[in-house]
Design a protein around this motif. Structure first.
Motif, short mmCIF file in Angstrom:
data_model
loop_
_atom_site.label_atom_id
_atom_site.label_comp_id
_atom_site.label_asym_id
_atom_site.label_seq_id
_atom_site.Cartn_x
_atom_site.Cartn_y
_atom_site.Cartn_z
N TYR A 210 0.83 -1.20 0.00
CA TYR A 210 0.00 0.00 0.00
C TYR A 210 0.87 1.26 0.00
CZ TYR A 210 -4.17 -2.80 0.53
OH TYR A 210 -5.20 -3.69 0.31
N GLY A 211 2.05 1.13 -0.60
CA GLY A 211 2.90 2.29 -0.78
C GLY A 211 3.61 2.70 0.50
N TRP A 213 3.94 4.51 3.61
CA TRP A 213 2.77 4.87 4.43
C TRP A 213 2.54 6.37 4.59
CZ3 TRP A 213 2.45 7.08 9.42
CH2 TRP A 213 1.15 7.14 9.93
N SER A 216 1.04 7.48 1.41
CA SER A 216 -0.22 6.80 1.15
C SER A 216 -1.37 7.40 1.93
CB SER A 216 -0.07 5.31 1.49
OG SER A 216 -1.18 4.56 1.09
N THR A 217 -1.07 8.01 3.08
CA THR A 217 -2.11 8.62 3.91
C THR A 217 -2.02 10.14 3.96
OG1 THR A 217 -0.73 8.33 5.88
CG2 THR A 217 -2.30 6.59 5.38
N TYR A 225 4.76 12.47 -4.68
CA TYR A 225 5.46 11.23 -5.01
C TYR A 225 6.90 11.60 -5.34
CZ TYR A 225 6.30 6.60 -7.01
OH TYR A 225 6.79 5.35 -7.27
N LEU A 258 -3.31 2.44 -2.63
CA LEU A 258 -2.95 3.43 -1.62
C LEU A 258 -4.00 3.39 -0.53
CD1 LEU A 258 -1.75 6.50 -3.74
CD2 LEU A 258 -0.34 4.95 -2.39
N ASP A 260 -5.41 5.74 0.66
CA ASP A 260 -6.39 6.75 0.28
C ASP A 260 -7.32 6.17 -0.78
OD1 ASP A 260 -7.75 9.10 -0.06
OD2 ASP A 260 -6.22 10.03 -1.31
N ASN A 261 -8.13 5.20 -0.38
CA ASN A 261 -8.94 4.45 -1.34
C ASN A 261 -10.03 5.31 -1.98
OD1 ASN A 261 -9.04 1.97 -2.61
ND2 ASN A 261 -10.75 1.25 -1.37
N TYR A 271 -1.07 10.94 -6.94
CA TYR A 271 -1.76 9.65 -6.84
C TYR A 271 -1.54 8.82 -8.09
CZ TYR A 271 -6.06 6.83 -5.82
OH TYR A 271 -6.98 5.84 -5.55
N PHE A 274 2.03 7.31 -8.60
CA PHE A 274 2.27 6.06 -7.86
C PHE A 274 1.82 4.86 -8.68
CE2 PHE A 274 0.33 2.66 -5.39
CZ PHE A 274 1.40 2.22 -4.62
#
Length: 522
Positions: A210-211, A213, A216-217, A225, A258, A260-261, A271, A274
């Motif tokens: 999930y990248g 962290w 990702s959040t 990125y 990610l 951040d779904n 985003y 990534f």
């Protein structure tokens, strides 16, 4: 099996009287798998939670209706021409986690569970794959070494039960997870040693990704990125190649994405960078990837993507790269004299083809200049597309390349944001009236007068997007959440620094007195 997709929040929602529709998805039918196959996927991971439909010791019988439904769904996916991976999913934190303190009972239920699954599917197509457990951790474990031993016990027991069950299970592909299903080197080394000891050529390793962290959040100031985030992803793939692939052990990243779904915390262009890079690394490393989807990505009612562009980036990555740029945002200060604006292209081995506005191609030299990887938008073009340049005026350009997806460039006229006084309570929130003036919020810092970090996650001054603060551009507000407010000290003013994507930084001061919080522009 590459590429793969997850049927999340369906059969893994079988809990406590619930059914596969409880978490907001429709009942599964054959058309869903046909639609996924049509989108270009070759495999589907079907998480299944069994524990709440399992009877008591000593038999631990799985509800026959649940087993029959799982078999029916697996059959639908196989009939659609997909490879299928099923597992034991949320059981990991519901009861398998107690292995250190309830060893014999947990192992008895775990063995019985896999004995029943293996027997049910032993004559199924070899395109069906088994995964023993999901993201396993252990409560009461004495540390990582003990965790590795418990993980090996689960994997080895699973291997023994399946292989001894007969039929196609004798050489079915089995996919063994690391501790936590993570890619920490010690956890991968432990799994590699276990796989080597099993001497079975039909074993693969699985991890999740999930990248990085903080990116990702969107916490700790990781809003882009950047090189550090990119290197972290590259190192993740390379370590799996070095540990497994180079030794003949296939790897399946059974979940990726990610955190951040809902695509609310990480800036859009960052985003997409990534996912573009993730696809490239998967393709060049030979690692199979299975996109986690709990129903927020592929609308299972309409059978369409909720975010078509995101899927287009991912599916394009199955065959080629896409170029990006230093940003997808170009801010033009509405209060200053108009000048040229530039971005740096990340060509990723491709070449620039054209710059478009609307249906027409723009002219090099007149509208823009290209110097190597530097793309400059002429002020004459900016004036034409932004009109009166009132704050908030926007225009979108598209950069085309020799292959892959075009990069969207959002040109925005903006002025300094203005925040007004506000008040609220710690059990609700503080909503700050905000004139964004075309700008967009990147992150927020929170510190006390002595320089110490304020609020939750006080190891960083940069707070978590959405968890601590959230902009609402339509309403013209920034919300400070109850979670953030409850974590600041009383009678100790906090200086907030709001960092905007244009580069503007706006300071604001909040003070908590009891449960009352007031805020004013600094």
């Amino acid at each position: 099996m590459q590429p793969g997709w997850n049927l999340g929040n369906s059969l893994d929602s079988l809990c406590c009287g619930a059914d596969e529709t409880t978490w907001g998805n429709p009942r599964i039918d054959a058309g869903l798998f046909q639609a996924i196959k049509k989108q270009g996927f070759h495999s589907v991971r079907i998480p299944v939670s069994w524990g709440n439909h399992t009877g008591p010791a000593p038999d631990y019988l799985i509800d026959p209706a649940v087993m029959a439904r799982v078999k029916e769904v697996v059959g639908m996916a196989l009939d659609a021409g997909l490879y299928v991976m099923i597992n034991v999913h949320h059981d990991s934190w519901q009861w398998v986690k107690d292995l250190p303190t309830k060893h014999d009972a947990v192992m008895a239920q775990y063995t019985a569970t896999w004995t029943q699954i293996a027997d049910t599917f032993k004559d199924s197509s070899t395109k069906l794959v088994f995964e023993p457990i999901n993201e396993q951790s252990f409560e009461g474990s004495s540390g990582p070494d003990a965790g590795h031993r418990y993980m090996a016990e689960l994997n080895d027991t699973f291997h023994r039960v399946v292989r001894s069950s007969g039929g196609n299970n004798a050489d079915r592909l089995l996919v063994l997870p690391t501790l936590h299903t993570g890619a920490d080197q010690a956890d991968m080394d432990a799994l590699a040693a276990d796989i080597s000891g099993l001497s079975d050529p039909m074993l693969a390793a699985t991890t999740h990704n999930y990248g990085f962290w903080p990116f990702s959040t969107n916490i700790a100031g990781y809003t882009t990125y950047n090189a550090e985030v990119q290197k972290s992803l590259e190192a993740n793939f390379q370590s799996q190649v070095d540990t497994f692939v180079s030794h003949g052990i296939p790897v399946i990243i059974g979940e990726f994405g990610l955190m951040d779904n809902y695509q609310t915390n990480v800036e859009r262009g960052e985003y997409l960078k990534f996912f573009e890079d993730f696809g490239y690394l998967a393709r060049t490393s030979g690692i199979t990837t299975m996109w986690w989807d709990n129903g927020t990505l592929f609308d299972r009612f309409t059978r369409t993507w909720r975010d078509q562009e995101q899927f287009d980036y991912i599916s394009t990555g199955w065959t080629t790269r896409s170029a990006t740029a230093s940003s997808d945002l170009v801010f033009v200060d509405a209060t200053k004299k108009l000048n040229d604006a530039s971005v740096t292209l990340n060509l990723n081995g491709l070449t620039f083809a054209q710059l478009r506005y609307g249906a027409g191609a723009l002219k090099q030299g007149k509208d823009y200049a290209l110097d190597g990887s530097s793309l400059t938008l002429k002020k004459s073009l900016l004036k034409r597309i932004l009109g009166d340049r009132m704050p908030g005026a926007t225009a979108q350009l598209q950069i085309g390349f020799s292959a892959g997806m075009p990069w969207k460039l959002n040109v925005i006229s903006s002025a300094a944001p203005v925040l007004s006084a506000a008040s609220g309570t710690t059990d609700a929130s503080v909503v700050i009236p905000t004139a964004f003036n075309g700008d967009r919020l990147a992150t927020m810092e929170a510190v006390y007068a002595d320089g110490k970090n304020a609020g939750p996650a006080d190891w960083t001054s940069y707070k978590a997007f959405s968890e601590s603060f959230a902009p609402n551009y339509q309403d013209g507000t920034i919300q400070l959440t109850a979670q953030f407010l409850a974590a600041i000290d009383e009678n100790r003013p906090v200086t907030l620094k709001f960092h905007f994507w244009s580069g503007q930084i706006v300071q604001y001061t909040i003070t908590r007195t009891g449960t009352t919080v007031t805020g004013v522009a600094s």
